[in-house]
Design an enzyme around this catalytic site. Structure first.
Site, mmCIF file in Angstrom:
data_model
loop_
_atom_site.group_PDB
_atom_site.id
_atom_site.type_symbol
_atom_site.label_atom_id
_atom_site.label_comp_id
_atom_site.label_asym_id
_atom_site.label_seq_id
_atom_site.Cartn_x
_atom_site.Cartn_y
_atom_site.Cartn_z
ATOM 1 N N ASP A 164 82.826 18.862 19.196
ATOM 2 C CA ASP A 164 83.295 18.340 20.484
ATOM 3 C C ASP A 164 84.662 18.907 20.851
ATOM 4 O OD1 ASP A 164 81.052 16.874 20.051
ATOM 5 O OD2 ASP A 164 82.076 14.961 19.772
ATOM 6 N N ALA A 220 79.287 7.700 26.479
ATOM 7 C CA ALA A 220 78.045 8.267 27.004
ATOM 8 C C ALA A 220 77.609 9.506 26.223
ATOM 9 C CB ALA A 220 78.215 8.613 28.478
HETATM 10 C C1 GLA Z 1 79.414 13.494 17.754
HETATM 11 C C2 GLA Z 1 80.446 14.160 16.853
HETATM 12 C C3 GLA Z 1 80.166 15.645 16.688
HETATM 13 C C4 GLA Z 1 78.721 15.889 16.281
HETATM 14 C C5 GLA Z 1 77.759 15.103 17.165
HETATM 15 C C6 GLA Z 1 76.344 15.190 16.673
HETATM 16 O O1 GLA Z 1 79.524 13.973 19.046
HETATM 17 O O2 GLA Z 1 81.752 13.988 17.356
HETATM 18 O O3 GLA Z 1 81.055 16.209 15.750
HETATM 19 O O4 GLA Z 1 78.516 15.616 14.928
HETATM 20 O O5 GLA Z 1 78.114 13.736 17.253
HETATM 21 O O6 GLA Z 1 75.891 16.483 16.738
#
Ligand code: GLA
Length: 386
Positions: free
Chosen positions: A172, A123
């Site tokens: 993240d 999600a």
């Molecule tokens: C995913 C990746 C992150 C980031 C986002 C886009 O969540 O895990 O490192 O690049 O996409 O911002």
């Protein structure tokens, strides 16, 4: 009072192992603005949320690794001397982290681990980072390895690269580990310096709308985007060797050296503009001007949809539906893209009505269910009392 999810996890653990484990929690994340900027060495503005992954862990006397997923009702058994990608997708996020400990010369012993959580999968709320960070944090504590939080986040990121094949940035994992209640993290993804900025939304809330489109395309397209950005850097770097990432590039450079390749141009233009937009958006937040921040979120969506091309019809539909709604200050797709959630800044008193209307319209137009969540901003990875 234990949450139902913790109760279920602890009793699940005790059914299998009949002992008392330690318990760790690592949350999912939102990102206010600054998408696809992290692996370009730029800034991001994420925060940890009130949806998390929990692991119950305990040392073993031997070198076995025994894992159980409550969600998948599935068990994995392996040995510390042969940690490799398995055919169990869920276990790979855990094994990937164990591999990083071993690679760095740390010596965790064998362990039992039972996992559960309420971060919806696929999600765009970083359920995989939450699993990796919960595991990294837990093993570090369990075996008293003394690794600092930044390194744990970096190890979790490497696990994603090597065991899930997604060449993600650091956002993240960093957000999951470093989250702070009611604050967003302004993170410089080049230096990993960060600043906590209070998230004061004054009568507005963060509403996440899950398209229920699982972003399965994401990993291959994600890696392609990363590569396209690197191509752009190479084109600029021929003339400006000091430019090592799009973080160092200006729009003048992009206009001058990348226009010859239309696709790469659009990718680079989006990233360079997004980085500026984030820095300005963060100032808006500090000044309490959430109207201005919201307007920038819509512009981010347009860039992600038309220039970076990581959106999908369902995400575009949801953002389009709230664009002229006076109760919605801003909305955009969030995370890697190709599905997952939109993030919306919505007047608190209007949320119920909006969700009702949108759910009906969405199921009519897209033939799918819409799942809303109100995101509260919480602390990052922690040990929990049982
Ligand atoms: C995913 C990746 C992150 C980031 C986002 C886009 O969540 O895990 O490192 O690049 O996409 O911002």
């Amino acid at each position: 009072m234990q949450s139902p999810i913790v109760q279920k996890l602890v009793s699940g653990y005790q059914e299998i192992f009949s002992t008392k484990p330690l318990l760790f929690r690592s949350p999912g994340r939102v990102n206010i603005i600054g998408e696809h900027t992290d692996y370009n060495n730029g800034f991001v503005l994420p925060a940890a949320i009130n949806k998390a992954v929990y692991v119950a862990v305990e040392k073993r006397q031997d070198d076995q690794i025994v894992l159980y997923s409550i969600d998948f009702k599935d068990k994995f058994e392996g040995h510390l001397s042969e940690v490799r990608r398995s055919d169990k997708h869920w276990a790979n996020y855990i094994l990937g982290v164990v591999a990083q400990f071993l690679k760095r010369g740390h010596k965790p012993g064998g362990f039992n681990l039972v996992i559960d959580g309420d971060v919806p999968l696929g999600a765009g709320l970083s359920s995989s980072a939450a699993v990796e960070c919960a595991t990294a944090y837990a093993l570090n504590e369990l075996f008293a390895l003394g690794i600092g939080k930044k390194d744990l986040a970096l190890m979790a990121q490497k696990a994603e690269h090597e065991f899930a094949g997604v060449l993600c940035g650091i956002m993240d994992q960093f957000a999951s580990v470093f989250g702070k209640k009611d604050h967003v993290i302004k993170l410089d993804c080049r230096s990993l310096d960060y600043e906590y900025v209070p998230l004061k939304l004054e009568g507005y809330k963060i509403l996440l709308l899950n398209t229920n489109v699982k972003h399965s395309l994401a990993s291959s397209e994600y890696n392609t985007r990363r590569q396209q950005c690197e191509e752009g850097v190479a084109m600029i770097g021929k003339h400006h060797p000091e430019v090592k990432s799009l973080r160092d590039a200006t729009m003048e450079m992009v206009n001058q050296y990348v226009k010859v390749n239309e696709v790469i141009y659009r990718r680079c233009k989006y990233v360079v503009e997004e980085n500026t937009r984030l820095l300005e958006g963060c100032e808006d937040l500090k000044k309490g001007d959430i109207n201005a921040l919201g307007a920038k979120m819509f512009r981010t969506h347009d860039g992600l949809s038309k220039e970076y091309e990581v959106s999908c019809p369902e995400l575009d539909y949801l953002v389009g539906s709230v664009r002229s709604n006076p109760n919605v200050l801003g909305a955009r797709m969030m995370g890697g893209g190709f599905g997952g959630c939109t993030i919306n800044l919505v007047r608190e008193t209007a949320i119920e009505e909006l969700v009702k209307e949108l759910s009906a319209a969405y199921s009519k137009e897209m033939n799918k269910e819409l799942t809303p969540y109100i995101a509260q901003i919480e602390q990052g990875t922690s040990e929990e009392k049982i």
